[in-house]
Design an enzyme around this catalytic site. Structure first.
Site, PDB file in Angstrom:
ATOM      1  N   LYS A  52     -71.058 -92.035  54.735  1.00  0.00           N
ATOM      2  CA  LYS A  52     -70.327 -90.802  54.425  1.00  0.00           C
ATOM      3  C   LYS A  52     -71.307 -89.715  53.995  1.00  0.00           C
ATOM      4  O   LYS A  52     -71.191 -88.562  54.394  1.00  0.00           O
ATOM      5  CB  LYS A  52     -69.276 -91.072  53.330  1.00  0.00           C
ATOM      6  CG  LYS A  52     -68.094 -91.857  53.871  1.00  0.00           C
ATOM      7  CD  LYS A  52     -67.193 -92.440  52.805  1.00  0.00           C
ATOM      8  CE  LYS A  52     -66.140 -93.325  53.479  1.00  0.00           C
ATOM      9  NZ  LYS A  52     -65.365 -94.152  52.565  1.00  0.00           N
ATOM     10  N   GLN A  96     -64.156 -95.134  46.283  1.00  0.00           N
ATOM     11  CA  GLN A  96     -64.285 -96.158  47.314  1.00  0.00           C
ATOM     12  C   GLN A  96     -63.567 -97.432  46.868  1.00  0.00           C
ATOM     13  O   GLN A  96     -63.847 -97.978  45.823  1.00  0.00           O
ATOM     14  CB  GLN A  96     -65.781 -96.444  47.571  1.00  0.00           C
ATOM     15  CG  GLN A  96     -66.040 -97.421  48.691  1.00  0.00           C
ATOM     16  CD  GLN A  96     -65.685 -96.857  50.070  1.00  0.00           C
ATOM     17  OE1 GLN A  96     -65.922 -95.695  50.362  1.00  0.00           O
ATOM     18  NE2 GLN A  96     -65.106 -97.695  50.921  1.00  0.00           N
ATOM     19  N   ASP A 119     -58.769 -88.129  50.571  1.00  0.00           N
ATOM     20  CA  ASP A 119     -58.209 -89.157  51.449  1.00  0.00           C
ATOM     21  C   ASP A 119     -56.681 -89.184  51.385  1.00  0.00           C
ATOM     22  O   ASP A 119     -56.048 -90.098  51.907  1.00  0.00           O
ATOM     23  CB  ASP A 119     -58.778 -90.536  51.089  1.00  0.00           C
ATOM     24  CG  ASP A 119     -58.685 -91.504  52.265  1.00  0.00           C
ATOM     25  OD1 ASP A 119     -58.387 -91.055  53.395  1.00  0.00           O
ATOM     26  OD2 ASP A 119     -58.886 -92.707  52.069  1.00  0.00           O
TER      27      ASP A 119
END
Ligand code: NDP
Length: 285
Positions: A52, A96, A119
């Site tokens: 990322k 994460q 997200d």
């Protein structure tokens, strides 16, 4: 069979973002910024987070990785998220998953400011998404839709099956396909005779998290097969998906490989979302 090349499509998405990043930098003297919180030492998570960061840098976006030890307490994690919520130079926050078992992911999702939820996982973001009012959509399902559009694969009127019903992949995937006018069936671990469903589908998105679970016999001829799964236990210890891709070459109309399919699209969508959140907060949208 058409191989749906997520690496290539992701590169195009990133290229389309680069001018937006440049414009943002010119106006605000800094690049859109993604903060990633990584707790513990899960090897796969470290690789995903590194990828990322590399993707952000490739288009001039900035990112920071906040590494926290496995022994991190819930309070310490909550404090870190609050700190990032307050930081005016942070546009997108991603925690994460999976987290170490003693940490509560529900609590984490309650902490992230919806305006920085890159997200689209907070309950507010999910509510907006399922009501059809979200700017930012969950990265993996939205990445799949971008890839289908890129290859001119029309979804309208298709019979689609989504295998998996997680909040992060299966449920939002089914919603996006429904929004795109497919007729969608969601299957899960309690579905009896799974292949009776998948064999009827024109389009199957597999997100069961079970290595090499489905093969040629589970799909109808000329089906479109999207494999979301990622596992490190393929033949010879290679990466593999939920689907035995090699069986599909003379059978499916189109399919995504693993690696190089959905994974790069997820990251490209994360960048797209962060850029959008930065622009929204800055009043550019
Ligand atoms: P989860 O474990 O949260 O969900 C898995 C889903 O699959 C559940 O709904 C489960 O059903 C269902 N399932 C499990 N076994 C079966 C089975 N035998 N038959 C039918 N359904 C089954 O996983 P995620 O949704 O988070 O992720 C799925 C996969 O995608 C994983 O391999 C993950 O690593 C990968 N992933 C890849 C991404 C990418 O960018 N490529 C991004 C995110 C995830 P039930 O609800 O009944 O338990």
């Amino acid at each position: 069979m058409l191989v749906l090349n997520g690496k290539e499509v992701a590169k195009e998405v990133r290229s389309s973002l680069a001018p937006r990043v440049t414009r943002f930098m010119k106006e605000f003297g800094r690049a859109p910024h993604l903060a990633v919180v990584l707790v513990g030492d899960d090897g796969a998570s470290h690789v995903y987070v590194k990828n990322k960061k590399i993707a952000c840098e490739s288009i001039g976006m900035s990112s920071t990785i906040h590494n926290m030890p496995t022994s991190t307490t819930q309070q310490e994690l909550d404090d870190k998220i609050q700190e990032l919520n307050q930081d005016p130079a942070v546009d997108g926050i991603l925690v994460q998953f999976p987290l170490p078992k003693h940490l509560n992911s529900d609590e984490v999702l309650r902490q992230i400011a919806p305006g920085k939820d890159a997200d689209s996982l907070t309950y507010e973001s999910m509510g907006l998404f399922f009501a059809g009012r979200a700017d930012v959509k969950p990265c993996t399902p939205e990445g799949v839709m971008t890839m289908l559009r890129h290859y001119g694969i029309a979804v309208e009127g298709k019979r689609a099956v989504v295998v998996g019903r997680s909040n992060i992949v299966g449920k939002p995937m089914a919603q996006l396909l429904t929004d795109a006018n497919a007729t969608v069936t969601v299957c899960h671990s309690r579905t009896k005779n799974l292949s009776e469903f998948t064999r009827q589908a024109d389009l199957v998105v597999v997100a069961a998290g079970k290595a090499r679970m489905l093969g040629k016999e589970d799909f109808k001829k000329d089906a479109i097969v999207i494999d979301v799964g990622i596992h490190r236990d393929g033949p010879g210890g290679k990466l593999c998906g939920d689907v035995r891709f090699e069986e599909l070459t003379q059978w499916a109309q189109a399919a995504t490989p693993v690696p190089g399919g959905v994974g790069p699209m997820t990251i490209a969508t994360l960048l797209q979302n962060t850029c959008l959140l930065a622009e929204k907060r800055a009043g550019l949208r």
